[in-house]
Design a protein around this motif. Structure first.
Motif, PDB file in Angstrom:
ATOM      1  N   UNK A 269      20.853  95.227 143.376  1.00  0.00           N
ATOM      2  CA  UNK A 269      21.127  94.869 144.759  1.00  0.00           C
ATOM      3  C   UNK A 269      22.170  95.811 145.354  1.00  0.00           C
ATOM      4  N   UNK A 270      21.869  96.330 146.530  1.00  0.00           N
ATOM      5  CA  UNK A 270      22.818  97.159 147.253  1.00  0.00           C
ATOM      6  C   UNK A 270      22.901  98.587 146.791  1.00  0.00           C
ATOM      7  N   UNK A 271      22.106  99.004 145.822  1.00  0.00           N
ATOM      8  CA  UNK A 271      22.165 100.376 145.320  1.00  0.00           C
ATOM      9  C   UNK A 271      21.123 101.244 146.002  1.00  0.00           C
ATOM     10  N   UNK A 272      21.508 102.465 146.356  1.00  0.00           N
ATOM     11  CA  UNK A 272      20.563 103.458 146.858  1.00  0.00           C
ATOM     12  C   UNK A 272      19.957 104.148 145.641  1.00  0.00           C
ATOM     13  N   UNK A 273      18.934 103.512 145.071  1.00  0.00           N
ATOM     14  CA  UNK A 273      18.374 103.975 143.805  1.00  0.00           C
ATOM     15  C   UNK A 273      17.845 105.401 143.900  1.00  0.00           C
ATOM     16  N   UNK A 274      17.236 105.745 145.024  1.00  0.00           N
ATOM     17  CA  UNK A 274      16.675 107.094 145.171  1.00  0.00           C
ATOM     18  C   UNK A 274      17.770 108.154 145.086  1.00  0.00           C
ATOM     19  N   UNK A 275      18.900 107.922 145.775  1.00  0.00           N
ATOM     20  CA  UNK A 275      20.001 108.889 145.749  1.00  0.00           C
ATOM     21  C   UNK A 275      20.588 109.015 144.348  1.00  0.00           C
ATOM     22  N   UNK A 326      11.087 108.415 141.083  1.00  0.00           N
ATOM     23  CA  UNK A 326      11.517 108.704 142.448  1.00  0.00           C
ATOM     24  C   UNK A 326      10.317 108.733 143.394  1.00  0.00           C
ATOM     25  N   UNK A 327       9.204 109.299 142.929  1.00  0.00           N
ATOM     26  CA  UNK A 327       7.998 109.318 143.785  1.00  0.00           C
ATOM     27  C   UNK A 327       7.521 107.906 144.075  1.00  0.00           C
ATOM     28  N   UNK A 328       7.627 107.029 143.079  1.00  0.00           N
ATOM     29  CA  UNK A 328       7.224 105.636 143.312  1.00  0.00           C
ATOM     30  C   UNK A 328       8.151 104.966 144.330  1.00  0.00           C
ATOM     31  N   UNK A 329       9.466 105.193 144.197  1.00  0.00           N
ATOM     32  CA  UNK A 329      10.424 104.586 145.114  1.00  0.00           C
ATOM     33  C   UNK A 329      10.147 105.017 146.545  1.00  0.00           C
ATOM     34  N   UNK A 330       9.834 106.274 146.713  1.00  0.00           N
ATOM     35  CA  UNK A 330       9.614 106.814 148.058  1.00  0.00           C
ATOM     36  C   UNK A 330       8.199 106.599 148.553  1.00  0.00           C
ATOM     37  N   UNK A 331       7.380 105.864 147.771  1.00  0.00           N
ATOM     38  CA  UNK A 331       6.058 105.459 148.239  1.00  0.00           C
ATOM     39  C   UNK A 331       4.971 106.483 148.099  1.00  0.00           C
ATOM     40  N   UNK A 343      12.669 109.643 127.008  1.00  0.00           N
ATOM     41  CA  UNK A 343      14.036 110.167 127.215  1.00  0.00           C
ATOM     42  C   UNK A 343      14.686 109.704 128.508  1.00  0.00           C
ATOM     43  N   UNK A 344      13.893 109.274 129.489  1.00  0.00           N
ATOM     44  CA  UNK A 344      14.453 108.858 130.781  1.00  0.00           C
ATOM     45  C   UNK A 344      14.883 107.398 130.792  1.00  0.00           C
ATOM     46  N   UNK A 345      14.516 106.629 129.763  1.00  0.00           N
ATOM     47  CA  UNK A 345      14.651 105.174 129.832  1.00  0.00           C
ATOM     48  C   UNK A 345      16.072 104.716 130.162  1.00  0.00           C
ATOM     49  N   UNK A 346      17.062 105.138 129.395  1.00  0.00           N
ATOM     50  CA  UNK A 346      18.415 104.631 129.597  1.00  0.00           C
ATOM     51  C   UNK A 346      19.077 105.184 130.856  1.00  0.00           C
ATOM     52  N   UNK A 347      18.493 106.243 131.431  1.00  0.00           N
ATOM     53  CA  UNK A 347      18.990 106.734 132.726  1.00  0.00           C
ATOM     54  C   UNK A 347      18.581 105.797 133.855  1.00  0.00           C
ATOM     55  N   UNK A 348      17.641 104.903 133.584  1.00  0.00           N
ATOM     56  CA  UNK A 348      17.147 103.995 134.626  1.00  0.00           C
ATOM     57  C   UNK A 348      17.859 102.656 134.623  1.00  0.00           C
ATOM     58  N   UNK A 349      18.870 102.486 133.776  1.00  0.00           N
ATOM     59  CA  UNK A 349      19.543 101.197 133.638  1.00  0.00           C
ATOM     60  C   UNK A 349      21.013 101.275 134.036  1.00  0.00           C
ATOM     61  N   UNK A 350      21.567 100.128 134.389  1.00  0.00           N
ATOM     62  CA  UNK A 350      23.011  99.959 134.510  1.00  0.00           C
ATOM     63  C   UNK A 350      23.345  98.547 134.020  1.00  0.00           C
ATOM     64  N   UNK A 415      31.580 101.435 143.086  1.00  0.00           N
ATOM     65  CA  UNK A 415      30.788 100.322 143.616  1.00  0.00           C
ATOM     66  C   UNK A 415      29.357 100.750 143.913  1.00  0.00           C
ATOM     67  N   UNK A 416      29.173 101.994 144.384  1.00  0.00           N
ATOM     68  CA  UNK A 416      27.826 102.474 144.677  1.00  0.00           C
ATOM     69  C   UNK A 416      26.985 102.577 143.405  1.00  0.00           C
ATOM     70  N   UNK A 417      27.617 102.932 142.293  1.00  0.00           N
ATOM     71  CA  UNK A 417      26.885 103.125 141.048  1.00  0.00           C
ATOM     72  C   UNK A 417      26.751 101.841 140.236  1.00  0.00           C
ATOM     73  N   UNK A 418      27.817 101.045 140.188  1.00  0.00           N
ATOM     74  CA  UNK A 418      27.848  99.920 139.259  1.00  0.00           C
ATOM     75  C   UNK A 418      27.971  98.566 139.931  1.00  0.00           C
ATOM     76  N   UNK A 419      28.108  98.538 141.270  1.00  0.00           N
ATOM     77  CA  UNK A 419      28.248  97.293 141.972  1.00  0.00           C
ATOM     78  C   UNK A 419      29.700  96.868 142.068  1.00  0.00           C
TER      79      UNK A 419
END
Length: 453
Positions: A269-275, A326-331, A343-350, A415-419
């Motif tokens: 919530x509140x994160x600009x995931x694409x950025x 990112x392509x999915x996020x941007x539609x 290799x990308x899995x843990x980069x997608x989590x917080x 706050x932008x990264x972790x809330x």
């Protein structure tokens, strides 16, 4: 490390000690705690009173932390509560010292006006020679007093006053009266201005330690575990099961999910995931370019895009996985399947917003080490160790980026990264609420299932 120091990325917010009175107090406190003294006339200290200059002078970074087990501290001012903790052996130490200062701030302000306050974070373990010893550490007790013993003397004086008032012949006890007068000259009128620094105890159920190459110990979760930065076989017998190391990606992913400790950034919530994903992709490109010895210019996004075009199908799998997301996020793309083996899995989590949020983000920084911004924010020790092994080109890029994008607004970046910070109810230490069991990730993130072995 000079570059980091100049940009305020290392040794930032330390407290300067240069007045002769404070230097003298510090020397006496050092002598009291460790039997050593500094010959320096100006230096800087962290929240615990540790000075990197004095550590270099003595050739001992643990002069206030014998065996790395019971951290001692020297307080010259309550302003130290805003300083970092250097050479941290346990992730909980800075928070404990800060809470101790804040809880006793009025008393400490008065006491440090006249003398240095020295103390220790005590536990029942004095030497950590096996990983199993770490599991014996459950509670940390903070004890402190001035070098002159003002707190102890105030306690004695209070007892004498009670005795004087309660004994029928107390007013005729010349020895007692003389002792009271002598102590009162040192402590002041404790009936009007009481002096007390009560012992404070803190639970330490879940923590990181730098011992044995780096360990994450989670006891206060539904499914306890130990996670090692080194091979789990190197630990020997540990009284908690299971024990993972960072190569056990599937098992760690499953364990994080069952304890409900993380969330996908696309659902945060509140994160600009694409950025955030774009920036992670930039970091991965910088790492790839540096490995291949490619020029990156000033590493702005235009230069990095050229490198991506040049690498083409040779782009790292982590980059390609994040690009698909990112392509999915941007539609403009289909939902990618990224499991824990990718290799990308843990980069997608917080980490979710719970009491151990910072500890979990610390762990994620080791599982996704090319995200240098998260590494710097959540795991300084890992960042500084990694920095020493980077090329000068990558060091310059990372230092410039952090100075430009993080230092100017640290709180906003966090706050932008972790809330936002967890609320007080979520930060309870003695009895945190147990996590609910989680069978599967809900919502569109369901396609990112755990890898199976």
């Amino acid at each position: 490390m000079k570059r980091l120091i100049e940009k305020g990325l290392m040794f930032g917010n330390l407290i300067e000690v240069s007045s002769p009175a404070l230097v003298d107090r510090y020397r006496r406190a050092m002598k009291h705690l460790c039997g050593r003294e500094t010959q320096l006339t100006d230096f800087h200290i962290d929240i615990s009173g540790y000075s990197p200059e004095i550590g270099a002078e003595l050739g001992d970074d643990l002069y206030l932390n014998p065996n790395g087990a019971n951290r001692q501290f020297i307080l010259l001012t309550t302003a130290q509560k805003h300083a970092p903790l250097l050479n941290a052996k346990f992730s909980t130490s800075r928070g404990i010292i800060r809470q101790f200062i804040e809880k006793n701030e009025a008393q400490l302000f008065a006491l440090t006006a006249r003398d240095a306050v020295a103390g220790e974070l005590q536990n029942s373990v004095f030497a950590i020679n096996t990983p199993a010893k770490l599991l014996e550490i459950r509670r940390i007790t903070v004890e402190a007093d001035t070098i002159g013993g003002h707190v102890a003397d105030a306690g004695k004086l209070a007892g004498m006053i009670d005795r004087f008032r309660s004994e029928p012949d107390g007013w005729r006890d010349d020895v007692l009266i003389a002792q009271m007068i002598g102590l009162a000259k040192k402590t002041g009128d404790v009936t009007r201005v009481p002096i007390a620094l009560p012992e404070m105890s803190f639970e330490q159920p879940n923590f990181w330690t730098s011992h044995f190459g780096g360990l994450y110990i989670f006891r206060d979760v539904k499914f306890p575990a130990v996670i090692s930065s080194l091979s789990r076989e190197s630990l020997g017998a540990v009284p908690i099961s299971p024990v993972f190391d960072l190569s056990n990606r599937n098992q760690i992913a499953d364990w994080l999910e069952r304890n409900e400790l993380t969330e996908p950034i696309v659902n945060a919530r509140g994160m600009d995931a694409a950025a955030v994903i774009r920036q992670k992709m930039d970091f991965i490109l910088v790492e790839a370019a540096d490995t291949l010895n490619l020029e990156i210019g000033d590493a702005r996004r235009t230069e990095l895009r050229k490198i991506a075009q040049r690498l083409g199908s040779s782009l790292p799998d982590a980059f390609q996985g994040l690009a698909a997301l990112l392509r999915w996020i941007e539609g403009g793309g289909t939902w990618p399947r990224i499991d824990s083996e990718h290799p990308a899995y843990f980069y997608t989590l917080r980490a979710r917003n719970h009491k151990d949020r910072d500890l979990v983000n610390m762990l994620l920084s080791e599982l996704a080490p090319m995200d240098v911004r998260q590494m710097f924010i959540t795991h300084k020790e890992f960042f500084y160790a990694s920095y020493q092994n980077w090329s000068d080109r990558k060091r310059q890029y990372v230092a410039d980026f952090l100075e430009r994008e993080y230092v100017v607004d640290k709180q906003g970046a966090r706050e932008a990264l972790f809330g936002p910070e967890p609320g007080m109810d979520d930060r309870r230490r003695p009895e945190p609420a147990p996590a609910r069991d989680l069978g599967a990730i809900v919502g569109p993130w369901g396609a990112l299932q755990r890898g199976r072995t």
